[in-house]
Write an enzyme that holds these catalytic residues in place. Sequence first.
Site, PDB file in Angstrom:
ATOM      1  N   THR A  68      -3.769  -7.291   0.759  1.00 25.38           N
ATOM      2  CA  THR A  68      -3.174  -6.035   0.256  1.00 25.38           C
ATOM      3  C   THR A  68      -2.990  -5.042   1.167  1.00 25.38           C
ATOM      4  OG1 THR A  68      -2.990  -4.986  -1.665  1.00 25.38           O
ATOM      5  CG2 THR A  68      -5.217  -5.244  -0.707  1.00 25.38           C
ATOM      6  N   LYS A  72      -0.619  -5.921   5.273  1.00 24.36           N
ATOM      7  CA  LYS A  72       0.446  -7.236   4.772  1.00 24.36           C
ATOM      8  C   LYS A  72       1.235  -7.301   6.508  1.00 24.36           C
ATOM      9  CE  LYS A  72       0.704  -7.310  -0.005  1.00 24.36           C
ATOM     10  NZ  LYS A  72       1.523  -7.458  -1.103  1.00 24.36           N
ATOM     11  N   ASP A 109       3.916 -13.396  -2.754  1.00 25.98           N
ATOM     12  CA  ASP A 109       4.524 -12.646  -3.655  1.00 25.98           C
ATOM     13  C   ASP A 109       5.823 -12.928  -4.286  1.00 25.98           C
ATOM     14  OD1 ASP A 109       2.055 -11.083  -3.873  1.00 25.98           O
ATOM     15  OD2 ASP A 109       2.885  -9.614  -2.126  1.00 25.98           O
ATOM     16  N   GLY A 132      12.998   1.588  -7.615  1.00 25.70           N
ATOM     17  CA  GLY A 132      12.229   2.153  -6.567  1.00 25.70           C
ATOM     18  C   GLY A 132      12.594   1.433  -5.138  1.00 25.70           C
ATOM     19  N   ALA A 133      11.991   1.742  -4.127  1.00 22.52           N
ATOM     20  CA  ALA A 133      12.268   1.209  -2.855  1.00 22.52           C
ATOM     21  C   ALA A 133      11.290   0.991  -1.772  1.00 22.52           C
ATOM     22  CB  ALA A 133      13.469   2.194  -2.228  1.00 22.52           C
ATOM     23  N   GLY A 134       9.857   0.689  -2.280  1.00 25.08           N
ATOM     24  CA  GLY A 134       8.852   0.548  -1.539  1.00 25.08           C
ATOM     25  C   GLY A 134       8.942  -0.950  -1.172  1.00 25.08           C
ATOM     26  N   GLN A 249       1.188 -15.545  -7.818  1.00 28.55           N
ATOM     27  CA  GLN A 249       0.898 -15.277  -6.562  1.00 28.55           C
ATOM     28  C   GLN A 249      -0.429 -16.037  -6.190  1.00 28.55           C
ATOM     29  OE1 GLN A 249      -0.897 -13.406  -4.414  1.00 28.55           O
ATOM     30  NE2 GLN A 249      -1.950 -12.394  -6.122  1.00 28.55           N
TER      31      GLN A 249
END
Length: 279
Positions: A68, A72, A109, A132-134, A249
């Site tokens: 995590t 990653k 994922d 969102g954009a993460g 996942q």
Amino acid sequence: MRVRATEARRAAVLGSPIAHSLSPVLHRAAYEEMGLTGWSYDRFEVDEEALPGFLAELGPEWAGLSLTMPLKRAVMPLLDGVSETAASVEAVNTVVFTDDGRRLGDNTDIPGMIAALRERGIEQVDSAAILGAGATASSALAALSRICTGEVVAYVRSEARAAEMRQWGERLGVAVRTADWVDADRALRAPLVVATTPAGTTDALSHAVPERPATLFDVLYEPWPTALAARWSAHGGAVVGGLDLLVHQAVLQVEQMTGRAPAPVEAMRKAGEHALADR
């Protein structure tokens, strides 16, 4: 890789912070259901600086690792091979150790998102919206590249984030249009809405849920339901939650690490639900 149920093998999840992780609950439930009595799964607080040393000390009893944040991307130079899926988003959440000592990285994922949607009958959509954009948003884009036939609109807070999402779209082969977060209520009219933002961020949008919403995929699982997911369900819309993603996942991780399939989806889901209820 074939393994005996009583063979002593180890796996774990690494990250920082890591105390909140549900991965041990899910993987241990799978081992129990599959009769893998010799398997164990732990969690370790490991940051980017400590990762190389941690990997160097692992013995032959290790089967795999779940990763995590913030590991990653940091793990990628330390691996012997990376799947196309992981390379596409520059993120590895799964490491499998082969019998000949190689470290292979993958990203579950993305197929996990697709499997969670498929479980709710969503095989294909003609357009979608991302809130969102993460890092999770890039994985969502990768998943949408496989199931969305049209445009994806990403609602973001800054032009820098907008540029990043457009770049990811080009890289992944997705038609991405960006829009300002102030107009995020418009996203809720899309056939599929993927919310990838931190807890509380979408609460203010709950009042804008349409009378007949389509499908919401909210990647959060704690607290659950989010205000947006609760209102969505109340209006009769389909909701896929963060626990669905986490389970699917993890299913793929268990199958890769143990060499056995299928992993027990429902046993893992129930274990996750019970753990969250206990919190």
